[in-house]
Design an enzyme around this catalytic site. Structure first.
Site, short mmCIF file in Angstrom:
data_model
loop_
_atom_site.label_atom_id
_atom_site.label_comp_id
_atom_site.label_asym_id
_atom_site.label_seq_id
_atom_site.Cartn_x
_atom_site.Cartn_y
_atom_site.Cartn_z
N LYS A 167 14.91 -5.96 3.76
CA LYS A 167 15.38 -6.72 2.61
C LYS A 167 16.13 -7.99 3.02
CE LYS A 167 15.02 -3.09 -0.74
NZ LYS A 167 14.67 -1.91 0.09
C1 LIG Z 1 13.69 -1.04 -0.21
C2 LIG Z 1 13.09 -0.26 0.90
C3 LIG Z 1 11.81 0.28 0.81
C4 LIG Z 1 10.96 0.16 -0.43
O1 LIG Z 1 10.60 -1.18 -0.68
P1 LIG Z 1 10.05 -1.59 -2.13
O2 LIG Z 1 9.95 -3.07 -2.08
O3 LIG Z 1 11.10 -1.13 -3.10
O4 LIG Z 1 8.78 -0.89 -2.35
C5 LIG Z 1 11.30 0.96 1.92
N1 LIG Z 1 12.02 1.13 3.03
C6 LIG Z 1 13.27 0.62 3.14
C7 LIG Z 1 14.03 0.87 4.40
C8 LIG Z 1 13.85 -0.08 2.10
O5 LIG Z 1 15.06 -0.58 2.21
#
Ligand SMILES: *Cc1c(COP(=O)(O)O)cnc(C)c1O
Length: 470
Positions: free
Chosen positions: A114
């Site tokens: 993210k």
């Molecule tokens: C947010 C997240 C996901 C899922 O991603 P999406 O965009 O919500 O599908 C998977 N793995 C990790 C470590 C995350 O932080």
């Protein structure tokens, strides 16, 4: 480029208008009026670019209300080896001599993918707010990684406050420590008594109160924000260039998924013409999306049916970005999308596409799979033993599904969505040893914590915001 809602409102908005907004006024999500197509000559030129230059090229196809020189400066300030740990920013590595590769997206400040979008968003917000002379109160819901990524992107930024809701006691100790140890005055951690979806429902309820939203300048950084999705499109291109020799080759991606934000960016990259064969959606026990891609039925779960798993950032009961793909799948029929995601889901909690619509999914390259806690343990173990590679629990969900779906002669790239250091307890359970932790993060669990426990009520959250905005 202009943007429209998935629910039929044809008002066209510019990038900087939707940058600071969450949902469209009709409750839909924003998408560009069309996807720019990348021709062969452009793709060939992009192959030679650095990550930051590639990001400039892609973003400028979608952003025409920030001067090119300013956008370039913002992007180059964001994607540096100093922040992301390597020249490539998202280095790709192969698992032994298998057809499965891993693209490392998790070397930013909070060790999860993210950061890739959020670090850019922090700089875009500061730029645009400064230009307008405005303030913004960011209201978000997190199951762990969004919150810390947002807080690390916005900490100390002028004109921005963050109110971040998380499910009380459901994040890993490391995630809690990362978020709650921040002492910046513009960061507010609110621990909601409930699950992630309770927190997300509060964010939606507050955002739907348009008078409150306007008065308190409420914005969002949740994955429904188009700018985040756009930033993520870049690493699909970057991964493709690293995994192939020439632009006549195809690759597939497997993406550990929860809210469908990450893999939705892959859908956008594919619509732009990136040669992606398959987009494989990997879920954990919370398999709303796997069920949809197998059956054409989308059935949201209630809180009681939402499993608390060892890949907690994928513990969702409905996928908030999923509407974007369905809108495209339905030929961009806003009225139908509005009906399905509005009244139908509200009344029945489920919708089923027609047989023809379900058959059309394959044309978008989507496949899916799921994994369980036992699968995660086995995958973490086998990946470590066979390839000497330690993956986190979310990435393990991806690796497990990737090996089921990989085809001869098409490289399968798994997106590494977090580092193992964030989920030490499960690594210990799988391998009998602690994951190593990047320097500077030793002992953060012992730092003093700043957070407030709140009931799952939108009114309580509004009152908290009122009293902390003066
Ligand atoms: C947010 C997240 C996901 C899922 O991603 P999406 O965009 O919500 O599908 C998977 N793995 C990790 C470590 C995350 O932080």
């Amino acid at each position: 480029m202009k943007y429209i809602s998935t629910r039929g409102d044809q008002t066209q908005r510019r990038f900087c208008e939707i940058l600071l907004e969450g949902l469209a006024p009709d409750g839909g999500l924003y998408l560009p009026v069309s996807y720019p197509k990348v021709d062969a000559a452009t793709l060939a030129r992009w192959r030679a670019l650095s990550y930051a230059d590639l990001a400039c090229e892609i973003l400028s196809l979608y952003i025409d209300d920030i001067p090119a020189a300013d956008l370039k400066a913002l992007v180059h300030k964001t994607y540096t080896p100093a922040v992301f740990g390597s020249e490539q920013i998202v280095p790709v590595r192969r698992l032994g001599d298998s057809g499965v590769l891993i693209e490392a997206l998790s070397n930013g400040p909070t060790l999860a993918f993210k950061d890739m979008a959020m670090q850019l968003l922090g700089n875009l917000f500061e730029y645009e707010l400064g230009r307008r002379g405005e303030q913004l109160n960011i209201l978000g819901a997190t199951s762990g990684d969004t919150g810390s990524a947002a807080e690390y992107a916005m900490r100390g930024k002028q004109g921005v406050r963050v109110f971040m809701l998380s499910p009380n006691g459901r994040m890993s100790p490391f995630q809690q420590a990362q978020m709650f140890s921040l002492q910046d005055a513009n960061i507010h951690n609110l621990a909601v008594e409930g699950v992630f979806d309770d927190a997300q429902d509060i964010v939606k309820a507050v955002s739907n109160d348009l008078a409150f939203k306007r008065q308190y300048k409420i914005g969002t950084v949740n994955s429904i924000n188009w700018a985040r999705l756009l930033a993520q499109v870049v690493y699909y291109f970057a991964g493709y260039f690293q995994a192939t020799q020439s632009n006549s080759e195809q690759v597939s991606f497997t993406v550990p998924s929860g809210n469908f934000g990450n893999v939705c960016a892959g859908h956008v990259a594919r619509m732009m013409g990136l040669p992606i064969a398959k987009l494989v959606v990997a879920t954990n026990e919370n398999d709303v999306l796997d069920e949809f891609f197998r059956t054409g039925t989308y059935r949201v779960r209630g809180s009681a049916e939402t499993h608390e798993t060892s890949s907690p950032s994928m513990d969702i009961s409905k996928a908030s970005n999923f509407e974007r793909f369905v809108f495209d799948l339905l030929g961009r029929d806003g009225a139908r999308t509005a009906e399905l995601f509005g009244p139908t889901l509200a009344k029945q909690g489920v919708f089923s596409l027609t047989a023809e619509e379900t058959a059309a999914i394959a044309g978008y390259g989507f496949q899916s799979g799921r994994s369980t806690h036992a699968d995660r343990l086995a995958t973490i173990r086998s990946t470590y033993e066979r390839f000497g590679d330690m993956v986190d629990t979310h990435t393990a969900d991806g690796v497990k599904v990737a090996f089921e779906r990989v085809e001869a002669s098409v490289p399968m790239i798994v997106l590494e969505t977090a580092l193992p250091a964030k989920f030490a307890a499960t690594i210990q359970e799988a391998l009998g040893r602690e994951p190593s932790r990047p320097a500077g993060l030793e002992g953060i669990e012992a730092l003093p914590k700043r957070f407030t426990v709140v009931p799952p009520q939108a009114e309580v959250i509004k009152q908290y915001i009122r009293t902390h905005c003066d």
